[in-house]
Design an enzyme around this catalytic site. Structure first.
Site, PDB file in Angstrom:
ATOM      1  CE  LYS A  86      47.390  38.073 -21.088  1.00  0.00           C
ATOM      2  NZ  LYS A  86      46.678  37.270 -22.108  1.00  0.00           N
TER       3      LYS A  86
HETATM    4  C1  E4P Z   1      44.175  38.009 -24.055  1.00  0.00           C
HETATM    5  O1  E4P Z   1      44.938  38.694 -23.430  1.00  0.00           O
HETATM    6  C2  E4P Z   1      43.176  37.139 -23.420  1.00  0.00           C
HETATM    7  O2  E4P Z   1      43.816  36.127 -22.721  1.00  0.00           O
HETATM    8  C3  E4P Z   1      42.270  36.586 -24.482  1.00  0.00           C
HETATM    9  O3  E4P Z   1      41.797  37.646 -25.291  1.00  0.00           O
HETATM   10  C4  E4P Z   1      41.098  35.769 -23.942  1.00  0.00           C
HETATM   11  O4  E4P Z   1      40.300  35.424 -25.028  1.00  0.00           O
HETATM   12  P1  E4P Z   1      39.128  34.315 -24.952  1.00  0.00           P
HETATM   13  O5  E4P Z   1      38.010  34.900 -24.157  1.00  0.00           O
HETATM   14  O6  E4P Z   1      38.763  34.092 -26.376  1.00  0.00           O
HETATM   15  O7  E4P Z   1      39.722  33.108 -24.310  1.00  0.00           O
END
Ligand code: E4P
Length: 222
Positions: A86
């Site tokens: 990612k």
């Molecule tokens: C997943 O890939 C993301 O990093 C995550 O859904 C972010 O979520 P949040 O907005 O609750 O931090």
């Protein structure tokens, strides 16, 4: 649609993986810190719970191009296949996504707050795009922005899949499933809210109660 679990809670991953058809697990630096375990430990535990065909997404922590590339190479070697890096869509991140594409490293472009950012990451070869649906709602209609992105990828014939992320309720998830989203990464509580409708529990309770009253047992046959 691909259902992905957005957590580093190994017990929750095990339970949901037994219950539902799960494509993989996403984490980010904050999610990993919430496990209260060393990253090496929790990453291994998650890798051990997943079968080899399930996808595992780990985010680069470094923010400069060289640092992201170093971590991308390390992440991609954690398992023999189905490891995804990612990478947030900063300037360095976009460059790194382009370089990973050249090297054959799987990427997910993350921390996306607009359809335009996602679109550019798709052009650079990101396989997955993670718009932060709930966080985008602080700036406008996050759900609609992701619907635009679905259309933008389609009319431009770009193969990247959207894995909508940052969900806080089942309504957001429902709306994007209806719009044909390719994947959603959902935290365990949102998944379990989709699973456990109180009406279903009441209905099953009624069936059991009526059966017991009539036949004095809770099974179909004696
Ligand atoms: C997943 O890939 C993301 O990093 C995550 O859904 C972010 O979520 P949040 O907005 O609750 O931090």
């Amino acid at each position: 649609m691909e259902l992905i679990i957005d957590t580093a809670d190994v017990q929750a991953i095990k339970e949901i993986n037994e219950l539902l058809t799960v494509t993989g697990v996403t984490t980010n630096p904050t999610i990993i810190t919430k496990s209260n375990k060393e990253p090496e430990v929790v990453i291994k535990e998650i890798a051990d719970v997943l079968d080899e065909d399930q996808l595992f997404f780990i985010q680069a922590v470094a923010t400069d191009f060289d640092g992201i590339m170093k971590e991308a190479k390390e992440i991609s070697q954690i398992r023999p296949k189905n490891m995804y890096v990612k990478i947030p869509v900063t300037r360095d991140g976009l460059k790194a996504i382009k370089e990973c594409k050249k090297l054959g490293i799987h990427t997910l472009a993350t921390a996306i707050y607009s359809a335009d950012e996602a679109f550019l990451a798709a052009m650079n070869g990101a396989e997955y795009l993670a718009p932060y649906v709930n966080r985008m709602c602080n700036y406008g209609d996050g759900v609609q922005e992701v619907k635009d992105l679905i259309e933008m990828l389609k009319v431009n014939n770009l193969p990247s899949k959207i894995v909508a992320a940052s969900f806080k309720n089942t309504y957001q998830a429902h709306e994007l499933i209806k719009a044909g989203i390719q994947a959603e990464t959902l935290p365990p509580d949102v998944i379990m809210n989709m699973v456990d409708h109180p009406g279903t529990k009441i209905a099953v309770g009624e069936f059991t109660m009526n059966w017991q009253k009539a036949y004095h047992r809770t099974t179909l046959f004696k």
